[in-house]
Design a protein around this motif. Structure first.
Motif, PDB file in Angstrom:
ATOM      1  N   MET A   1      -3.469  -8.608   2.453  1.00  0.00           N
ATOM      2  CA  MET A   1      -5.015  -8.335   2.268  1.00  0.00           C
ATOM      3  C   MET A   1      -5.001  -7.765   0.730  1.00  0.00           C
ATOM      4  SD  MET A   1      -6.896  -9.830   4.654  1.00  0.00           S
ATOM      5  CE  MET A   1      -8.485  -9.289   4.302  1.00  0.00           C
ATOM      6  N   LYS A   2      -5.904  -8.082   0.198  1.00  0.00           N
ATOM      7  CA  LYS A   2      -6.330  -7.308  -1.212  1.00  0.00           C
ATOM      8  C   LYS A   2      -7.126  -6.163  -0.867  1.00  0.00           C
ATOM      9  CE  LYS A   2      -4.201 -10.563  -3.650  1.00  0.00           C
ATOM     10  NZ  LYS A   2      -3.209 -10.280  -4.652  1.00  0.00           N
ATOM     11  N   ILE A   3      -7.096  -4.985  -1.477  1.00  0.00           N
ATOM     12  CA  ILE A   3      -7.915  -3.915  -1.356  1.00  0.00           C
ATOM     13  C   ILE A   3      -8.371  -3.511  -3.088  1.00  0.00           C
ATOM     14  CG2 ILE A   3      -6.468  -3.189   0.257  1.00  0.00           C
ATOM     15  CD1 ILE A   3      -5.480  -0.918  -1.521  1.00  0.00           C
ATOM     16  N   TRP A   4      -9.518  -2.645  -3.031  1.00  0.00           N
ATOM     17  CA  TRP A   4     -10.018  -2.273  -4.235  1.00  0.00           C
ATOM     18  C   TRP A   4      -9.579  -0.685  -4.228  1.00  0.00           C
ATOM     19  CZ3 TRP A   4     -13.098   1.523  -6.085  1.00  0.00           C
ATOM     20  CH2 TRP A   4     -13.644   1.309  -7.275  1.00  0.00           C
ATOM     21  N   LEU A   5      -8.988  -0.400  -5.277  1.00  0.00           N
ATOM     22  CA  LEU A   5      -8.372   1.153  -5.436  1.00  0.00           C
ATOM     23  C   LEU A   5      -8.633   1.579  -6.905  1.00  0.00           C
ATOM     24  CD1 LEU A   5      -6.849   3.543  -4.205  1.00  0.00           C
ATOM     25  CD2 LEU A   5      -4.727   2.621  -4.981  1.00  0.00           C
ATOM     26  N   ASN A   6      -9.659   2.574  -6.794  1.00  0.00           N
ATOM     27  CA  ASN A   6      -9.748   3.176  -8.210  1.00  0.00           C
ATOM     28  C   ASN A   6     -10.112   2.044  -9.306  1.00  0.00           C
ATOM     29  OD1 ASN A   6      -9.643   5.832  -7.045  1.00  0.00           O
ATOM     30  ND2 ASN A   6      -7.240   5.957  -7.275  1.00  0.00           N
TER      31      ASN A   6
ATOM     32  N   VAL B   1      -5.672  -4.983  -5.956  1.00  0.00           N
ATOM     33  CA  VAL B   1      -4.505  -5.048  -5.879  1.00  0.00           C
ATOM     34  C   VAL B   1      -4.085  -5.556  -4.537  1.00  0.00           C
ATOM     35  CG1 VAL B   1      -4.080  -3.382  -7.548  1.00  0.00           C
ATOM     36  CG2 VAL B   1      -4.275  -2.561  -5.306  1.00  0.00           C
ATOM     37  N   ASP B   2      -2.780  -5.969  -4.153  1.00  0.00           N
ATOM     38  CA  ASP B   2      -2.227  -6.168  -3.122  1.00  0.00           C
ATOM     39  C   ASP B   2      -2.111  -4.937  -2.053  1.00  0.00           C
ATOM     40  OD1 ASP B   2      -1.001  -8.533  -1.592  1.00  0.00           O
ATOM     41  OD2 ASP B   2       0.498  -6.650  -0.944  1.00  0.00           O
ATOM     42  N   GLY B   3      -2.459  -5.050  -0.941  1.00  0.00           N
ATOM     43  CA  GLY B   3      -2.477  -3.987   0.101  1.00  0.00           C
ATOM     44  C   GLY B   3      -0.979  -3.100   0.093  1.00  0.00           C
ATOM     45  N   GLY B   4      -0.013  -3.856   0.089  1.00  0.00           N
ATOM     46  CA  GLY B   4       1.174  -3.548   0.084  1.00  0.00           C
ATOM     47  C   GLY B   4       1.719  -2.930  -1.116  1.00  0.00           C
ATOM     48  N   GLU B   5       1.293  -2.961  -2.208  1.00  0.00           N
ATOM     49  CA  GLU B   5       1.620  -2.497  -3.628  1.00  0.00           C
ATOM     50  C   GLU B   5       0.753  -1.176  -3.884  1.00  0.00           C
ATOM     51  OE1 GLU B   5       1.427  -5.459  -6.211  1.00  0.00           O
ATOM     52  OE2 GLU B   5       2.897  -6.839  -5.234  1.00  0.00           O
ATOM     53  N   ALA B   6      -0.250  -0.878  -2.989  1.00  0.00           N
ATOM     54  CA  ALA B   6      -1.180   0.399  -3.363  1.00  0.00           C
ATOM     55  C   ALA B   6      -0.489   1.469  -3.147  1.00  0.00           C
ATOM     56  CB  ALA B   6      -2.478   0.217  -2.623  1.00  0.00           C
ATOM     57  N   VAL B   7      -0.744   2.484  -4.072  1.00  0.00           N
ATOM     58  CA  VAL B   7      -0.056   3.775  -4.073  1.00  0.00           C
ATOM     59  C   VAL B   7      -0.960   4.788  -4.291  1.00  0.00           C
ATOM     60  CG1 VAL B   7       1.540   5.410  -5.023  1.00  0.00           C
ATOM     61  CG2 VAL B   7       1.978   2.911  -5.046  1.00  0.00           C
TER      62      VAL B   7
END
Length: 348
Positions: free
Chosen positions: A1-6, A10-16
């Protein structure tokens, strides 16, 4: 799944997120869950008002406006191939030093997650759900009013009890206050002699005596999809693990007051408004489990599931009784229709 971060999808597995984020270290952060209708978030401004108020009290700057958030949610839904979705907006304190903060924060972490909405058919809605009384008590709010915070331990413990993962404990005694605020009319002495919450012992089994002939069963674990109900430390009804509580008795709608320590739910507030606007009397106060057992209808509210009919009440031993005739009540369905009509009008 894609997520929204700041600000980025991005791809959820790549979010930090930093291990020094105080949301991770100290649970210092807040979140809102809501859903979209036709791709448009419902009651978004109310969710943002609650979120901003909590962030201000915690010293977390959050200035995202509703129009900006709507645009980002539209992009996130499209990135995940969703026409509508379950949305979670999280604001954590952001990166800080190891140790408690000496002042306000300046760079929060903002995260938006989306997933598919649950599907509830007409038959499941009519059958309703079980509401199980839990031994786990609702803890006191973090401040004057409960935050929808990342500090979710009380709810998790309650959920573990529902799943049978907690060690067996002795039932906690009820230290009820003598004064009840806006509680339903007390039954007469004759009615008290036939209270449907009287328990008879027979060998190793117990049965619930009921003049209304409501079936009682003994179950070890709650039924699939059941919700758990927590009492306050003083024994008052509070709320479910993920829901607010309503019940109907003698033409009056009752719901536990904010002073019991419940979350001031956005959906709860809207349902109260819709009911009052239609001419129903709604009282917020302090109520007991025994009073809930006398209800003609019971329902739960949250922003994802809307209004959920409760057709079975069970205590922490699994002793169960029907609500009304054991199907979703007329008022519950009427309010659900009004609520859904309101979502259509508000998201055009």
């Amino acid at each position: 799944m894609k997520i929204w971060l700041n600000g980025s999808i991005v791809d959820g597995g790549e979010a930090v997120i930093s291990v020094y984020d105080h949301g991770f270290l100290y649970g210092l952060g807040l979140f809102e869950t809501f859903r979209t209708y036709g791709g448009v978030p419902y009651l978004l401004e109310r969710h943002l008002d609650r979120l901003r108020g909590g962030c201000m009290e915690l010293g977390i700057p959050f200035a995202m406006e509703a129009d900006e958030l709507r645009r980002e949610i539209t992009l996130l839904l499209a990135a995940n191939g969703l026409a509508d979705g379950y949305i979670r907006l999280t604001v954590s304190a952001g990166v800080g030093e190891l140790g408690l903060p000496a002042g306000d924060y300046n760079a929060p972490t903002v995260l938006i997650l989306a997933k598919s909405l649950p599907v509830v058919g007409a038959d499941a809605l009519r059958r309703g759900r079980e509401l199980r009384l839990l031994r786990t008590r609702r803890n006191s709010p973090e401040g004057k009013v409960r935050f929808k915070s990342l500090h979710y331990m009380n709810n998790i413990i309650a959920k573990r009890e529902m799943l049978g993962l907690m060690q067996e404990r002795e039932p906690q005694s009820f230290h009820l206050q003598q004064q009840v605020v806006q509680q339903p009319e007390e039954p007469s002495n004759d009615q008290k002699q036939h209270r449907p919450d009287q328990v008879q012992e027979s060998g190793n089994e117990r049965s619930l005596v009921s003049s209304r002939d409501r079936t009682v069963q003994v179950a070890s674990l709650p039924s699939p999809g059941a919700e758990g109900l927590m009492l306050s430390r003083d024994g008052w009804l509070t709320e479910g693990i993920v829901s607010n509580l309503f019940f109907l008795r003698q033409g009056v709608i009752y719901t536990p007051c904010i002073e019991t320590g419940i979350l001031p739910g956005v959906t709860r507030a809207r349902v109260i408004e819709l009911a009052r606007d239609t001419g129903y009397e709604v009282e917020e106060g302090l109520y007991t489990w025994e009073q809930l057992l006398e209800a003609e209808e019971v329902w739960l509210t949250n922003s994802i599931q809307e209004l959920v009919p409760v057709t079975r009440l069970s205590d922490w031993d699994g002793l169960e009784r029907k609500v009304g005739i054991g199907e979703a009540g007329a008022l519950t369905l009427e309010l659900l229709d009004m609520y859904r009509s309101d979502t259509e009008a508000a998201t055009l």
